[in-house]
Design a protein around this motif. Sequence first.
Motif, PDB file in Angstrom:
ATOM      1  N   THR A  42     -25.530   7.074  37.460  1.00 26.72           N
ATOM      2  CA  THR A  42     -25.863   5.542  36.899  1.00 26.72           C
ATOM      3  C   THR A  42     -25.004   5.736  35.672  1.00 26.72           C
ATOM      4  N   PHE A  43     -24.289   4.647  35.394  1.00 27.85           N
ATOM      5  CA  PHE A  43     -23.570   4.240  34.005  1.00 27.85           C
ATOM      6  C   PHE A  43     -24.453   3.218  33.430  1.00 27.85           C
ATOM      7  N   HIS A  44     -24.732   3.691  32.143  1.00 33.34           N
ATOM      8  CA  HIS A  44     -25.531   2.589  31.251  1.00 33.34           C
ATOM      9  C   HIS A  44     -24.385   2.167  30.040  1.00 33.34           C
ATOM     10  N   ALA A  45     -23.733   0.742  29.961  1.00 34.96           N
ATOM     11  CA  ALA A  45     -22.589   0.578  29.018  1.00 34.96           C
ATOM     12  C   ALA A  45     -23.062  -0.570  28.386  1.00 34.96           C
ATOM     13  N   LYS A  46     -22.554  -0.804  27.303  1.00 38.27           N
ATOM     14  CA  LYS A  46     -22.607  -2.037  26.517  1.00 38.27           C
ATOM     15  C   LYS A  46     -21.144  -2.278  26.265  1.00 38.27           C
ATOM     16  N   HIS A  47     -20.781  -3.628  26.779  1.00 43.00           N
ATOM     17  CA  HIS A  47     -19.466  -3.983  26.403  1.00 43.00           C
ATOM     18  C   HIS A  47     -19.079  -4.493  25.328  1.00 43.00           C
ATOM     19  N   ARG A  48     -17.998  -4.860  24.780  1.00 44.93           N
ATOM     20  CA  ARG A  48     -17.714  -5.773  23.806  1.00 44.93           C
ATOM     21  C   ARG A  48     -17.394  -7.221  24.327  1.00 44.93           C
ATOM     22  N   ARG A  49     -17.654  -8.093  23.555  1.00 47.37           N
ATOM     23  CA  ARG A  49     -17.726  -9.423  23.820  1.00 47.37           C
ATOM     24  C   ARG A  49     -15.929  -9.944  23.478  1.00 47.37           C
ATOM     25  N   SER A  50     -15.571 -10.421  24.682  1.00 48.28           N
ATOM     26  CA  SER A  50     -14.142 -10.777  24.443  1.00 48.28           C
ATOM     27  C   SER A  50     -14.051 -12.141  23.843  1.00 48.28           C
ATOM     28  N   PRO A  51     -13.049 -12.327  23.110  1.00 45.25           N
ATOM     29  CA  PRO A  51     -12.862 -13.566  22.626  1.00 45.25           C
ATOM     30  C   PRO A  51     -12.735 -14.678  23.576  1.00 45.25           C
ATOM     31  N   ASP A  97     -24.869  -4.381  37.985  1.00 49.00           N
ATOM     32  CA  ASP A  97     -25.305  -5.624  37.435  1.00 49.00           C
ATOM     33  C   ASP A  97     -24.924  -5.734  36.003  1.00 49.00           C
ATOM     34  N   TYR A  98     -24.487  -7.047  35.566  1.00 49.97           N
ATOM     35  CA  TYR A  98     -24.060  -7.295  34.194  1.00 49.97           C
ATOM     36  C   TYR A  98     -24.498  -8.385  33.676  1.00 49.97           C
ATOM     37  N   ASP A  99     -25.114  -8.398  32.514  1.00 48.05           N
ATOM     38  CA  ASP A  99     -25.942  -9.264  31.852  1.00 48.05           C
ATOM     39  C   ASP A  99     -24.958 -10.031  30.675  1.00 48.05           C
ATOM     40  N   PRO A 100     -24.462 -11.047  30.735  1.00 53.62           N
ATOM     41  CA  PRO A 100     -23.520 -11.854  29.969  1.00 53.62           C
ATOM     42  C   PRO A 100     -24.021 -11.844  28.466  1.00 53.62           C
ATOM     43  N   PRO A 101     -25.326 -12.275  28.490  1.00 50.63           N
ATOM     44  CA  PRO A 101     -25.623 -12.648  26.930  1.00 50.63           C
ATOM     45  C   PRO A 101     -25.782 -11.349  26.188  1.00 50.63           C
ATOM     46  N   THR A 102     -25.856 -10.328  26.875  1.00 57.54           N
ATOM     47  CA  THR A 102     -26.167  -9.007  25.848  1.00 57.54           C
ATOM     48  C   THR A 102     -24.896  -8.084  26.130  1.00 57.54           C
ATOM     49  N   GLN A 103     -24.082  -8.255  27.072  1.00 54.85           N
ATOM     50  CA  GLN A 103     -23.046  -7.277  27.419  1.00 54.85           C
ATOM     51  C   GLN A 103     -23.395  -5.873  28.012  1.00 54.85           C
ATOM     52  N   TRP A 104     -24.738  -6.176  28.633  1.00 54.01           N
ATOM     53  CA  TRP A 104     -24.956  -4.642  29.030  1.00 54.01           C
ATOM     54  C   TRP A 104     -24.473  -4.737  30.743  1.00 54.01           C
TER      55      TRP A 104
END
Length: 115
Positions: A42-51, A97-104
Amino acid sequence: MPQLDSNEYKKKLCHLYNEISKELFGFGTTLLKVSIDQNIITFHAKHRRSPRSTALEGEAPTLKHEVDFYMSSIYKKRIRDRLEQELGLSMDAVLRDYDPPTQWAITNIILKQTE
Protein backbone atom coordinates in the motif's frame (compact mmCIF):
# COMPACT_ATOMS: atom_id res chain seq x y z
CA MET A 1 11.67 -13.08 -4.16
CA PRO A 2 13.42 -10.46 -2.01
CA GLN A 3 12.43 -9.67 1.56
CA LEU A 4 9.42 -7.47 0.78
CA ASP A 5 9.19 -5.66 4.09
CA SER A 6 12.85 -4.60 4.30
CA ASN A 7 13.61 -0.87 4.44
CA GLU A 8 15.74 -1.12 1.31
CA TYR A 9 12.90 -2.73 -0.65
CA LYS A 10 10.43 -0.10 0.57
CA LYS A 11 12.84 2.62 -0.61
CA LYS A 12 12.91 1.03 -4.07
CA LEU A 13 9.12 0.95 -4.16
CA CYS A 14 8.89 4.62 -3.13
CA HIS A 15 11.51 5.58 -5.70
CA LEU A 16 9.53 3.90 -8.49
CA TYR A 17 6.28 5.50 -7.34
CA ASN A 18 7.87 8.95 -7.29
CA GLU A 19 9.53 8.44 -10.69
CA ILE A 20 6.14 7.72 -12.23
CA SER A 21 4.69 10.81 -10.55
CA LYS A 22 7.49 12.93 -12.01
CA GLU A 23 6.97 11.41 -15.48
CA LEU A 24 3.23 12.10 -15.46
CA PHE A 25 2.97 15.36 -13.52
CA GLY A 26 6.43 16.91 -13.63
CA PHE A 27 7.09 16.58 -9.89
CA GLY A 28 7.08 14.01 -7.12
CA THR A 29 4.89 13.61 -4.08
CA THR A 30 5.04 15.78 -0.95
CA LEU A 31 4.52 12.77 1.31
CA LEU A 32 4.91 9.09 0.51
CA LYS A 33 4.69 6.07 2.75
CA VAL A 34 4.67 2.42 1.76
CA SER A 35 3.48 -0.46 3.90
CA ILE A 36 3.47 -4.17 3.21
CA ASP A 37 1.06 -6.59 4.81
CA GLN A 38 1.27 -10.18 3.59
CA ASN A 39 0.50 -9.96 -0.14
CA ILE A 40 -0.62 -6.31 -0.26
CA ILE A 41 1.64 -3.32 -0.87
CA THR A 42 0.00 0.00 0.00
CA PHE A 43 1.22 3.44 -1.01
CA HIS A 44 -0.11 6.48 0.89
CA ALA A 45 0.77 9.53 -1.19
CA LYS A 46 0.07 13.23 -0.93
CA HIS A 47 0.47 14.78 -4.36
CA ARG A 48 1.18 18.38 -5.32
CA ARG A 49 -1.55 20.44 -6.90
CA SER A 50 -0.76 21.12 -10.52
CA PRO A 51 -1.35 24.69 -11.77
CA ARG A 52 -3.19 23.17 -14.75
CA SER A 53 -5.41 21.23 -12.40
CA THR A 54 -6.27 24.38 -10.46
CA ALA A 55 -7.10 26.23 -13.68
CA LEU A 56 -9.33 23.39 -14.91
CA GLU A 57 -11.08 23.19 -11.55
CA GLY A 58 -12.21 26.80 -11.86
CA GLU A 59 -13.09 26.79 -15.55
CA ALA A 60 -14.14 23.21 -16.38
CA PRO A 61 -14.70 21.10 -13.23
CA THR A 62 -16.23 18.19 -15.15
CA LEU A 63 -13.24 18.04 -17.46
CA LYS A 64 -10.89 18.19 -14.46
CA HIS A 65 -12.70 15.22 -12.90
CA GLU A 66 -12.38 13.28 -16.14
CA VAL A 67 -8.69 14.13 -16.46
CA ASP A 68 -8.09 13.03 -12.83
CA PHE A 69 -9.79 9.71 -13.58
CA TYR A 70 -7.69 9.05 -16.69
CA MET A 71 -4.44 10.12 -15.04
CA SER A 72 -5.15 7.71 -12.20
CA SER A 73 -5.75 4.92 -14.73
CA ILE A 74 -2.48 5.72 -16.48
CA TYR A 75 -0.70 5.73 -13.10
CA LYS A 76 -2.05 2.25 -12.33
CA LYS A 77 -0.87 0.89 -15.67
CA ARG A 78 2.59 2.43 -15.33
CA ILE A 79 3.14 1.24 -11.77
CA ARG A 80 2.08 -2.27 -12.72
CA ASP A 81 4.43 -2.30 -15.70
CA ARG A 82 7.39 -0.89 -13.75
CA LEU A 83 6.93 -3.20 -10.74
CA GLU A 84 6.75 -6.21 -13.07
CA GLN A 85 9.75 -5.14 -15.17
CA GLU A 86 12.08 -3.72 -12.53
CA LEU A 87 11.21 -5.75 -9.44
CA GLY A 88 9.78 -8.91 -11.01
CA LEU A 89 6.53 -8.67 -9.05
CA SER A 90 3.50 -10.63 -10.19
CA MET A 91 0.21 -8.91 -9.39
CA ASP A 92 -3.43 -9.87 -9.25
CA ALA A 93 -4.65 -6.26 -9.07
CA VAL A 94 -3.64 -2.62 -8.83
CA LEU A 95 -6.27 -0.56 -7.04
CA ARG A 96 -5.99 3.22 -6.72
CA ASP A 97 -8.21 5.88 -5.26
CA TYR A 98 -7.44 9.56 -5.60
CA ASP A 99 -9.17 12.41 -3.77
CA PRO A 100 -8.74 15.58 -5.87
CA PRO A 101 -9.67 18.15 -3.18
CA THR A 102 -7.00 16.89 -0.77
CA GLN A 103 -4.53 15.47 -3.33
CA TRP A 104 -4.30 12.16 -1.40
CA ALA A 105 -3.95 8.89 -3.29
CA ILE A 106 -4.00 5.37 -1.90
CA THR A 107 -2.65 2.65 -4.16
CA ASN A 108 -2.97 -1.02 -3.24
CA ILE A 109 -0.97 -3.65 -5.09
CA ILE A 110 -2.32 -7.17 -4.54
CA LEU A 111 0.44 -9.64 -5.27
CA LYS A 112 -0.22 -13.08 -6.66
CA GLN A 113 0.07 -15.76 -4.01
CA THR A 114 2.87 -18.21 -4.54
CA GLU A 115 1.98 -21.80 -3.84
